[in-house]
Motif scaffolding. Structure first.
Motif, PDB file in Angstrom:
ATOM      1  N   THR A  42      52.986  19.582   0.519  1.00  0.00           N
ATOM      2  CA  THR A  42      53.620  19.029   1.711  1.00  0.00           C
ATOM      3  C   THR A  42      54.939  19.718   2.008  1.00  0.00           C
ATOM      4  O   THR A  42      55.852  19.726   1.170  1.00  0.00           O
ATOM      5  N   SER A  43      55.033  20.304   3.201  1.00  0.00           N
ATOM      6  CA  SER A  43      56.289  20.863   3.695  1.00  0.00           C
ATOM      7  C   SER A  43      56.770  19.987   4.845  1.00  0.00           C
ATOM      8  O   SER A  43      55.975  19.557   5.685  1.00  0.00           O
ATOM      9  N   VAL A  44      58.059  19.724   4.892  1.00  0.00           N
ATOM     10  CA  VAL A  44      58.631  18.876   5.931  1.00  0.00           C
ATOM     11  C   VAL A  44      59.640  19.688   6.734  1.00  0.00           C
ATOM     12  O   VAL A  44      60.528  20.336   6.162  1.00  0.00           O
ATOM     13  N   VAL A  45      59.499  19.674   8.057  1.00  0.00           N
ATOM     14  CA  VAL A  45      60.417  20.382   8.940  1.00  0.00           C
ATOM     15  C   VAL A  45      60.898  19.422  10.021  1.00  0.00           C
ATOM     16  O   VAL A  45      60.273  18.392  10.291  1.00  0.00           O
ATOM     17  N   ALA A  46      62.000  19.767  10.647  1.00  0.00           N
ATOM     18  CA  ALA A  46      62.574  18.899  11.679  1.00  0.00           C
ATOM     19  C   ALA A  46      61.900  19.096  13.025  1.00  0.00           C
ATOM     20  O   ALA A  46      61.866  18.168  13.849  1.00  0.00           O
ATOM     21  N   SER A  47      61.367  20.288  13.262  1.00  0.00           N
ATOM     22  CA  SER A  47      60.791  20.594  14.571  1.00  0.00           C
ATOM     23  C   SER A  47      59.752  21.691  14.437  1.00  0.00           C
ATOM     24  O   SER A  47      59.873  22.583  13.581  1.00  0.00           O
ATOM     25  N   LEU A  48      58.733  21.646  15.292  1.00  0.00           N
ATOM     26  CA  LEU A  48      57.742  22.714  15.319  1.00  0.00           C
ATOM     27  C   LEU A  48      58.348  24.024  15.809  1.00  0.00           C
ATOM     28  O   LEU A  48      57.758  25.089  15.619  1.00  0.00           O
ATOM     29  N   GLU A  49      59.494  23.964  16.423  1.00  0.00           N
ATOM     30  CA  GLU A  49      60.175  25.194  16.846  1.00  0.00           C
ATOM     31  C   GLU A  49      60.553  26.055  15.648  1.00  0.00           C
ATOM     32  O   GLU A  49      60.762  27.269  15.791  1.00  0.00           O
ATOM     33  N   ASP A  50      60.657  25.423  14.481  1.00  0.00           N
ATOM     34  CA  ASP A  50      61.064  26.147  13.276  1.00  0.00           C
ATOM     35  C   ASP A  50      59.890  26.732  12.501  1.00  0.00           C
ATOM     36  O   ASP A  50      60.081  27.271  11.408  1.00  0.00           O
ATOM     37  N   VAL A  51      58.675  26.629  13.059  1.00  0.00           N
ATOM     38  CA  VAL A  51      57.466  26.928  12.295  1.00  0.00           C
ATOM     39  C   VAL A  51      56.796  28.214  12.762  1.00  0.00           C
ATOM     40  O   VAL A  51      56.678  28.466  13.960  1.00  0.00           O
ATOM     41  N   ASP A  52      56.358  29.012  11.803  1.00  0.00           N
ATOM     42  CA  ASP A  52      55.459  30.134  12.064  1.00  0.00           C
ATOM     43  C   ASP A  52      54.371  30.074  11.006  1.00  0.00           C
ATOM     44  O   ASP A  52      54.658  29.848   9.828  1.00  0.00           O
TER      45      ASP A  52
END
Length: 223
Positions: free
Chosen positions: A203-213
């Motif tokens: 499980t990875s947790v990020v604040a926004s999909l904008e930060d994802v590749d």
């Protein structure tokens, strides 16, 4: 010598809808809150959080069982569905980075599936905004033997795409959806809209999909 494992992209991107790709989780919780108030039941935040990511029929059962709603499950389900559908039909906001993630997946040859606890008619409304062509398939409420938090919707999506769930990246925003994805064996990318999801081995947790590749989430498979 034996081949070393090769790092590669996920075999598929399996995306939740409400709260993950579009900002409808708040509309759903607002629907539940309005219903509770109409029934004379306090709609406190800790009560509402338990309904995040829940299919409408499961929410209705919980309202009757735990909150003393006297209308019965069938009537409660119908009222929740009607109100939530009306809110979605009035317009939805795409979450930041959602379309970029989907388009990036398509550019990389990674098929995407929509895996939602919403009803088919609600999902079809949202797909008009997201673009149905961005998805190879969709699985909605009632189209798998059991709904979230059971793994069935994610297993159905992986089977429909002909891939192993363990090779898939699921994207979710609630503990209910996260539990379903992890139980199916998927790797999880969480963008929480309510508390309750913690980072872990899968499980990875990020604040926004904008930060994802997608390239940031390499999968290891036998070469």
């Amino acid at each position: 010598m034996p081949s070393l494992p090769a790092a590669t992209l996920p075999a598929a991107l399996l995306c939740d809808m409400d709260g993950t790709l579009v900002d409808t989780e708040h509309q759903w919780l607002a629907t539940v809150a309005a219903f509770l108030r109409e029934q004379g039941v306090p709609a406190e935040q800790e009560v509402l959080t338990a309904f995040a990511g829940s299919p409408v029929d499961a929410a209705a059962e919980r309202l009757v069982r735990e909150h003393g709603v006297a209308l019965g499950v069938a009537r409660t389900t119908a009222l929740l569905d009607r109100e939530f559908t009306a809110r979605v039909a009035a317009g939805v906001t795409v979450q930041p980075g959602a379309l970029r993630l989907l388009d990036r997946a398509r550019a990389l040859g990674v098929p995407a599936a929509l895996v939602t606890a919403s009803e088919r008619h609600v999902a079809d409304l949202v797909l008009r905004t997201l673009g149905a062509d961005r998805f190879a398939l969709s699985v909605t409420s009632g189209e798998a033997p059991r709904g979230k938090p059971h793994p069935d919707p994610y297993l159905a999506a992986a089977k429909g795409l002909g891939v192993d769930p363990a090779d898939c990246l699921a994207v979710e925003d609630t503990p209910t959806g996260a539990a379903a994805a992890l139980a199916a064996g998927c790797r999880l990318l969480a963008v929480p809209t309510v508390p309750g999801i913690t980072p872990g081995p899968r499980t990875s947790v990020v604040a926004s999909l904008e930060d994802v590749d997608l390239a940031d989430f390499p999968f290891t498979r036998a070469a």
